[in-house]
Design a protein around this motif. Structure first.
Motif, PDB file in Angstrom:
ATOM      1  N   UNK A 109       4.949   9.890  -5.187  1.00 26.79           N
ATOM      2  CA  UNK A 109       3.672  10.053  -4.962  1.00 26.79           C
ATOM      3  C   UNK A 109       3.567  10.247  -3.610  1.00 26.79           C
ATOM      4  N   UNK A 110       2.820  11.278  -3.009  1.00 28.62           N
ATOM      5  CA  UNK A 110       2.482  11.234  -1.656  1.00 28.62           C
ATOM      6  C   UNK A 110       1.108  10.710  -1.267  1.00 28.62           C
ATOM      7  N   UNK A 111       1.419   9.652  -0.634  1.00 26.87           N
ATOM      8  CA  UNK A 111       0.196   8.938  -0.035  1.00 26.87           C
ATOM      9  C   UNK A 111      -0.216   9.248   1.374  1.00 26.87           C
ATOM     10  N   UNK A 112       0.210  10.379   1.856  1.00 29.52           N
ATOM     11  CA  UNK A 112      -0.022  10.868   3.372  1.00 29.52           C
ATOM     12  C   UNK A 112       0.539  10.115   4.209  1.00 29.52           C
ATOM     13  N   UNK A 113       0.588   8.871   4.447  1.00 28.56           N
ATOM     14  CA  UNK A 113       1.371   8.185   5.640  1.00 28.56           C
ATOM     15  C   UNK A 113       2.774   7.597   4.856  1.00 28.56           C
ATOM     16  N   UNK A 114       2.897   7.860   3.788  1.00 26.84           N
ATOM     17  CA  UNK A 114       4.152   7.256   2.980  1.00 26.84           C
ATOM     18  C   UNK A 114       4.160   7.794   1.644  1.00 26.84           C
ATOM     19  N   UNK A 115       5.674   7.904   1.065  1.00 31.19           N
ATOM     20  CA  UNK A 115       5.833   8.130  -0.319  1.00 31.19           C
ATOM     21  C   UNK A 115       6.038   6.900  -1.041  1.00 31.19           C
ATOM     22  N   UNK A 116       5.411   6.985  -2.262  1.00 29.92           N
ATOM     23  CA  UNK A 116       5.408   5.690  -3.188  1.00 29.92           C
ATOM     24  C   UNK A 116       6.328   6.139  -4.409  1.00 29.92           C
ATOM     25  N   UNK A 117       7.124   5.300  -4.856  1.00 27.37           N
ATOM     26  CA  UNK A 117       7.823   5.642  -5.951  1.00 27.37           C
ATOM     27  C   UNK A 117       8.050   4.569  -7.110  1.00 27.37           C
ATOM     28  N   UNK A 118       8.007   4.945  -8.228  1.00 25.32           N
ATOM     29  CA  UNK A 118       8.079   4.103  -9.333  1.00 25.32           C
ATOM     30  C   UNK A 118       9.177   4.371 -10.165  1.00 25.32           C
TER      31      UNK A 118
END
Length: 377
Positions: A109-118
């Motif tokens: 996921x693109x959270x704008x200031x970082x990527x988030x991985x599951x």
């Protein structure tokens, strides 16, 4: 899934709640997890299809990728177009090895200031090592074992979650929103692995039980691993370690949708040579849906034959509660992969007639929006 001595296993932040609700705990990917609650797997499965079911998926890996060039860095290990992912959007992706096999499937996921991985629970240590080894200076991979993850799935999920959080109804499929849920800071994605509309809700570990209790009080049914498996099988969704693994390519696994268009032009990802060869000339085998005749399910590792000759193997199989009959997935030789092809499944020493069938067996009901269809997600 067999019962295990759960005293030796890790627990999620919701372990106490599972036991309070009567969950039957088993070992899964190193964790004590509920396989079912007193109502049973069938009831939990049907509750998800008709209303909303709540699953604990906190055993899965969560991590952040931070720093300038994080998206380009992640593309070193995946053929997904991460750099094209817009803020507030999520994408299904594959981690690849140099032989063209799948190290894992994951969500980014693109959270704008970082990527988030599951990441998958059984693969998270392998994944973190592989991603970390590919990162340049200035890009940091930050594991988040301090977080829990809940999956609220089913046609009633939106109405339930909207009572506890703002902006839920406006979220598109694969949308991402940071918003409090029941007063607890949360990262919400409109996604899941049941084929139904639904949400995954990431929270700090200490807030997970409050969120879970609020969702249950609002009408969600607690559900365990058993229903999660039968739901994803009906939805035709592969399970890592069962339907895909390090020997499986995206082409033979029927996951070519995860290969970015730009990446197919550059061929600059691990295993690209094998993927390109199979796209050009066809793989030796393909993952297909299989429908056995009668009521006898065909489980994983059941041999598959065509005309008396073994052509493959079942990788996932069972009874589809919503479909009303046995369903299965597996790999067969390309010559036997066309829809409608007759097969024989060798179950308990006898041949059961079957045929190749398209998946999903139960239609997906994701929330699509005309504006976003065909757009980069």
């Amino acid at each position: 899934m067999a019962d295990t001595d759960t005293d030796t296993l890790l627990e999620t932040p919701l372990a106490g709640l599972h036991r309070e609700l009567g969950g039957r705990m088993v070992g899964f990917a190193g964790y004590a997890m509920p396989v079912q609650y007193p109502a049973g797997i069938l009831a939990e499965h049907l509750a998800c299809r008709a209303g909303a079911a709540l699953f604990d998926v906190s055993h899965m890996g969560q991590a952040e990728l931070r720093g300038e060039g994080a998206a380009a860095a992640l593309e070193r290990v995946t053929p997904a177009e991460v750099q094209a992912l817009r803020p507030g959007r999520q994408r299904y992706a594959l981690l690849m090895n140099e032989f063209g096999g799948i190290t894992d499937d994951f969500m980014v996921a693109n959270l704008g200031d970082r990527l988030f991985l599951v990441l998958n629970a059984s693969r998270k240590a392998v994944d973190l090592a592989a991603i970390g080894a590919a990162l340049p200076a200035g890009v940091a991979l930050v594991p988040r074992p301090d977080r829990a993850l809940l999956a609220l799935q089913g046609p009633g999920a939106e109405a339930i979650l909207a009572r506890l959080a703002e902006g839920i109804a406006a979220m598109p499929f694969m949308g991402v929103l940071e918003t409090p849920v029941a007063g607890i800071p949360a990262l919400v994605t409109r996604s899941g692995y049941t084929g139904e509309d639904g949400f995954e809700i990431g929270t700090p570990a200490e807030g997970a039980e409050a969120v879970a209790r609020a969702l249950l009080a609002a009408g969600a049914t607690p559900a365990g691993l058993g229903a999660r498996d039968s739901l994803r099988l009906e939805a035709g969704l592969p399970l890592y370690g069962q339907d895909i693994d390090e020997t499986t390519s995206p082409v033979e696994a029927a996951l070519t949708f995860s290969l970015g268009k730009r990446r197919r032009l550059a061929w600059d990802f691990p295993g690209a040579e094998r993927v390109r060869e199979e796209l050009d000339h066809g793989p030796k085998r393909l993952r297909v849906g299989i429908l056995p005749e009668g009521r006898q399910p065909a489980r994983a590792h059941t041999p598959v034959a065509a005309g008396g000759v073994t052509v493959g193997e079942v990788t996932s199989g069972g009874f589809g509660p919503s479909f009303g009959a046995p369903v299965a997935m597996g790999y067969v030789a390309r010559a036997s992969a066309e829809d409608g092809t007759g097969l024989e499944l060798m179950v308990r020493g006898r041949a059961i007639p079957a045929r190749v069938a398209p998946t999903p067996f139960v239609p997906h009901r994701y929330k699509r929006t005309p504006i976003l269809q065909g757009a980069a997600s």
